[in-house]
Design an enzyme around this catalytic site. Structure first.
Site, PDB file in Angstrom:
ATOM      1  N   ASP A  40       0.862  -1.185   0.000  1.00 28.42           N
ATOM      2  CA  ASP A  40       0.000   0.000   0.000  1.00 28.42           C
ATOM      3  C   ASP A  40       0.897   1.233   0.000  1.00 28.42           C
ATOM      4  O   ASP A  40       2.026   1.192   0.484  1.00 28.42           O
ATOM      5  CB  ASP A  40      -0.922   0.020   1.232  1.00 28.42           C
ATOM      6  N   ARG A  93     -15.331  14.099 -11.123  1.00 28.56           N
ATOM      7  CA  ARG A  93     -15.207  12.674 -11.453  1.00 28.56           C
ATOM      8  C   ARG A  93     -14.022  12.463 -12.396  1.00 28.56           C
ATOM      9  O   ARG A  93     -13.251  11.519 -12.263  1.00 28.56           O
ATOM     10  CB  ARG A  93     -16.509  12.218 -12.124  1.00 28.56           C
ATOM     11  N   SER A 124      -9.826  -1.791  -8.952  1.00 28.82           N
ATOM     12  CA  SER A 124     -10.075  -0.365  -8.731  1.00 28.82           C
ATOM     13  C   SER A 124     -11.004   0.166  -9.820  1.00 28.82           C
ATOM     14  O   SER A 124     -10.933  -0.263 -10.966  1.00 28.82           O
ATOM     15  CB  SER A 124      -8.760   0.407  -8.759  1.00 28.82           C
ATOM     16  N   ASP A 128     -13.239  -1.130 -15.871  1.00 30.28           N
ATOM     17  CA  ASP A 128     -13.015  -1.430 -17.297  1.00 30.28           C
ATOM     18  C   ASP A 128     -11.987  -0.469 -17.907  1.00 30.28           C
ATOM     19  O   ASP A 128     -11.118  -0.880 -18.679  1.00 30.28           O
ATOM     20  CB  ASP A 128     -14.344  -1.338 -18.064  1.00 30.28           C
ATOM     21  N   ASP A 153     -21.268  -8.345  -9.977  1.00 33.12           N
ATOM     22  CA  ASP A 153     -22.642  -8.045 -10.414  1.00 33.12           C
ATOM     23  C   ASP A 153     -23.385  -9.335 -10.780  1.00 33.12           C
ATOM     24  O   ASP A 153     -24.575  -9.476 -10.489  1.00 33.12           O
ATOM     25  CB  ASP A 153     -22.620  -7.104 -11.629  1.00 33.12           C
ATOM     26  N   ALA A 155     -22.824 -12.214  -9.444  1.00 32.30           N
ATOM     27  CA  ALA A 155     -23.134 -12.868  -8.159  1.00 32.30           C
ATOM     28  C   ALA A 155     -24.385 -12.243  -7.545  1.00 32.30           C
ATOM     29  O   ALA A 155     -25.252 -12.956  -7.018  1.00 32.30           O
ATOM     30  CB  ALA A 155     -21.955 -12.728  -7.201  1.00 32.30           C
ATOM     31  N   ARG A 156     -24.478 -10.924  -7.632  1.00 30.60           N
ATOM     32  CA  ARG A 156     -25.669 -10.237  -7.096  1.00 30.60           C
ATOM     33  C   ARG A 156     -26.918 -10.690  -7.856  1.00 30.60           C
ATOM     34  O   ARG A 156     -27.972 -10.915  -7.260  1.00 30.60           O
ATOM     35  CB  ARG A 156     -25.496  -8.712  -7.252  1.00 30.60           C
ATOM     36  N   HIS A 173     -27.468 -20.227 -12.975  1.00 34.43           N
ATOM     37  CA  HIS A 173     -26.408 -19.752 -13.866  1.00 34.43           C
ATOM     38  C   HIS A 173     -26.903 -18.496 -14.541  1.00 34.43           C
ATOM     39  O   HIS A 173     -27.906 -18.539 -15.263  1.00 34.43           O
ATOM     40  CB  HIS A 173     -26.056 -20.812 -14.907  1.00 34.43           C
ATOM     41  N   HIS A 180     -18.872  -2.594 -15.939  1.00 36.88           N
ATOM     42  CA  HIS A 180     -19.180  -2.682 -14.501  1.00 36.88           C
ATOM     43  C   HIS A 180     -19.637  -1.269 -14.120  1.00 36.88           C
ATOM     44  O   HIS A 180     -18.846  -0.424 -13.737  1.00 36.88           O
ATOM     45  CB  HIS A 180     -17.941  -3.102 -13.714  1.00 36.88           C
TER      46      HIS A 180
HETATM   47  P1  NAD Z   1      -9.777   2.300   0.145  1.00 34.80           P
HETATM   48  O1  NAD Z   1      -9.654   3.789   0.056  1.00 34.80           O
HETATM   49  O2  NAD Z   1     -10.216   1.686   1.424  1.00 34.80           O
HETATM   50  O3  NAD Z   1      -8.363   1.636  -0.253  1.00 34.80           O
HETATM   51  C1  NAD Z   1      -7.594   2.075  -1.323  1.00 34.80           C
HETATM   52  C2  NAD Z   1      -6.144   1.928  -0.917  1.00 34.80           C
HETATM   53  O4  NAD Z   1      -5.317   2.189  -2.032  1.00 34.80           O
HETATM   54  C3  NAD Z   1      -5.726   2.906   0.199  1.00 34.80           C
HETATM   55  O5  NAD Z   1      -5.273   2.174   1.308  1.00 34.80           O
HETATM   56  C4  NAD Z   1      -4.598   3.709  -0.451  1.00 34.80           C
HETATM   57  O6  NAD Z   1      -3.567   4.060   0.465  1.00 34.80           O
HETATM   58  C5  NAD Z   1      -4.124   2.739  -1.523  1.00 34.80           C
HETATM   59  N1  NAD Z   1      -3.358   3.376  -2.594  1.00 34.80           N
HETATM   60  C6  NAD Z   1      -3.604   4.539  -3.234  1.00 34.80           C
HETATM   61  N2  NAD Z   1      -2.643   4.756  -4.153  1.00 34.80           N
HETATM   62  C7  NAD Z   1      -1.803   3.705  -4.114  1.00 34.80           C
HETATM   63  C8  NAD Z   1      -0.641   3.357  -4.829  1.00 34.80           C
HETATM   64  N3  NAD Z   1      -0.147   4.130  -5.803  1.00 34.80           N
HETATM   65  N4  NAD Z   1      -0.022   2.189  -4.519  1.00 34.80           N
HETATM   66  C9  NAD Z   1      -0.503   1.395  -3.533  1.00 34.80           C
HETATM   67  N5  NAD Z   1      -1.596   1.690  -2.816  1.00 34.80           N
HETATM   68  C10 NAD Z   1      -2.244   2.825  -3.103  1.00 34.80           C
HETATM   69  O7  NAD Z   1     -10.728   1.870  -1.032  1.00 34.80           O
HETATM   70  P2  NAD Z   1     -11.506   0.464  -1.164  1.00 34.80           P
HETATM   71  O8  NAD Z   1     -12.846   0.590  -0.578  1.00 34.80           O
HETATM   72  O9  NAD Z   1     -10.589  -0.615  -0.732  1.00 34.80           O
HETATM   73  O10 NAD Z   1     -11.704   0.391  -2.743  1.00 34.80           O
HETATM   74  C11 NAD Z   1     -10.599   0.206  -3.598  1.00 34.80           C
HETATM   75  C12 NAD Z   1     -11.002   0.326  -5.048  1.00 34.80           C
HETATM   76  O11 NAD Z   1     -11.836  -0.783  -5.379  1.00 34.80           O
HETATM   77  C13 NAD Z   1     -11.832   1.580  -5.357  1.00 34.80           C
HETATM   78  O12 NAD Z   1     -11.422   2.082  -6.616  1.00 34.80           O
HETATM   79  C14 NAD Z   1     -13.248   1.056  -5.420  1.00 34.80           C
HETATM   80  O13 NAD Z   1     -14.069   1.872  -6.226  1.00 34.80           O
HETATM   81  C15 NAD Z   1     -12.999  -0.292  -6.046  1.00 34.80           C
HETATM   82  N6  NAD Z   1     -14.077  -1.285  -5.889  1.00 34.80           N
HETATM   83  C16 NAD Z   1     -14.323  -2.045  -6.970  1.00 34.80           C
HETATM   84  C17 NAD Z   1     -15.316  -2.996  -6.942  1.00 34.80           C
HETATM   85  C18 NAD Z   1     -15.584  -3.808  -8.187  1.00 34.80           C
HETATM   86  O14 NAD Z   1     -16.516  -4.622  -8.249  1.00 34.80           O
HETATM   87  N7  NAD Z   1     -14.768  -3.636  -9.222  1.00 34.80           N
HETATM   88  C19 NAD Z   1     -16.059  -3.193  -5.771  1.00 34.80           C
HETATM   89  C20 NAD Z   1     -15.755  -2.428  -4.649  1.00 34.80           C
HETATM   90  C21 NAD Z   1     -14.745  -1.458  -4.722  1.00 34.80           C
END
Ligand code: NAD
Length: 321
Positions: A40, A93, A124, A128, A153, A155-156, A173, A180
């Site tokens: 992290d 955004r 993250s 996509d 999604d 799974a939901r 299924h 996403h």
């Molecule tokens: P969070 O803020 O709790 O955690 C993100 C972490 O990333 C933080 O600890 C931060 O310090 C770290 N970080 C930032 N820049 C970094 C870097 N360059 N190198 C290493 N670490 C770094 O957020 P979260 O709730 O864990 O969500 C994480 C991501 O997952 C978000 O983008 C969220 O939108 C996404 N998410 C995706 C889905 C999906 O289905 N795809 C579902 C839930 C969340």
């Protein structure tokens, strides 16, 4: 056993926030990985999460959990990226998107510098767009860079159908395809219970008379799931953590499971040069194959629309560069 002959199944998790740490916890419980490295931007957070998890080692299947560094990418089998910036007050955004693209590109350069042969799974958001950006930056073969896409999604969707039909979710299924995000859609033509197309299952279920109204309700419910959870508790992490275990396990164990990951399309379903979710066979090499199901014309149209939305979003970021 000679340590040098033993090939540990190694997963590197980048981002130790809510999603990364929940995934690490679930992965450790699954026993699918021998080594879990957590990276992290905040060293303190990584250290804290690792200590907290490591204290559970007596209760987990045998695994090794430690604070990772870029060098860990080299021997990794799977790298899961959950790192991301949070939206700041007043931040647009687009500005957030650009920040997350910059984070992804930096991680890509670190991975490339280690000559890694891992499969990379992006989580993250926007998943996509970030999967596409990472793939372009790494310039690897397409199957080795995937996004968690609509695995969550789907799974939901399966959960909602199972609840409506009062049937075990494992016997449902069903797939959500496309982005996403808001333009995703339910592939009803691929939805089955007990091998029976959902359209023919109604007599066995008997919970509603008309599937037409139900379709829209369930589809909207899936689309709004994340918004509801975020309203209730700020963020979502349990189910995505489990979805990531499913993806990582399919890779580590060469399972050839069918999952709707985000992947680069190269003419499949008539779509080119965009990452979005379609059913894929997931194995040791990552996305081994895209499964081209017989979608209805309306579903093909919805997929094409999703692709347009994603292309526009990607172009928007680059225009603003
Ligand atoms: P969070 O803020 O709790 O955690 C993100 C972490 O990333 C933080 O600890 C931060 O310090 C770290 N970080 C930032 N820049 C970094 C870097 N360059 N190198 C290493 N670490 C770094 O957020 P979260 O709730 O864990 O969500 C994480 C991501 O997952 C978000 O983008 C969220 O939108 C996404 N998410 C995706 C889905 C999906 O289905 N795809 C579902 C839930 C969340």
């Amino acid at each position: 056993m000679d340590q040098q002959q033993w090939n540990a199944r190694k997963v590197v998790i980048v981002g130790a926030g809510a999603v990364g740490s929940t995934f690490a916890y679930a992965l450790a419980q699954s026993g699918a990985a021998d080594e879990i490295a957590i990276i992290d931007a905040s060293q303190d957070l990584a250290r804290g999460q690792v200590l907290d998890l490591a204290h559970g080692l007596p209760f987990f299947p045998r695994t090794n959990i430690f604070v990772g560094e870029a060098a860990d990418y080299r021997e990794a089998n799977v790298i899961v990226i959950t790192a991301g910036a949070k939206q700041q007050p007043g931040e647009s955004r687009l500005a957030l998107l650009q920040k997350n693209i910059a984070i992804i590109k930096k991680i890509a350069r670190d991975i490339a510098a280690q000559d890694s042969s891992a499969v990379v799974v992006v989580t993250s958001n926007p998943v996509d767009i970030l999967t596409y950006a990472l793939l372009k930056e790494l310039n690897w073969e397409a199957g080795r860079v995937i996004g968690s896409g609509t695995v969550l999604d789907s799974a939901r969707f399966r959960y909602l159908i199972s609840r409506h039909c009062d049937i075990d979710v494992h016997n449902v299924h069903a797939y959500i395809l496309g982005e996403h995000g808001d333009s995703e859609f339910a592939a009803w033509s691929l939805t089955h219970i007990a091998g029976i197309p959902i359209s023919e299952y109604c007599p066995y279920c008997g919970h509603c008379d008309d599937l037409t109204g139900l379709k829209e309700t369930l589809e909207n419910e899936v689309r709004k799931s994340a918004y509801h959870i975020i309203d209730y508790k700020g963020s979502t992490y349990f189910a995505i953590g489990l979805a990531l275990v499913r993806i990582a396990t399919a890779i580590l164990r060469n399972e050839r499971g069918v999952l709707t990951v985000s992947t680069l399309l190269d003419g499949e379903y008539g779509i080119h040069d965009v990452c979005l979710s379609v059913p894929c066979i997931i194995a040791l090499s990552g996305r081994e194959r895209i499964v081209q199901g017989n979608l209805l014309p309306t579903e093909l149209q919805a997929l094409a629309q999703s692709a347009d939305v994603l292309r526009q979003n990607y172009a928007e970021i680059h225009t603003a560069d």
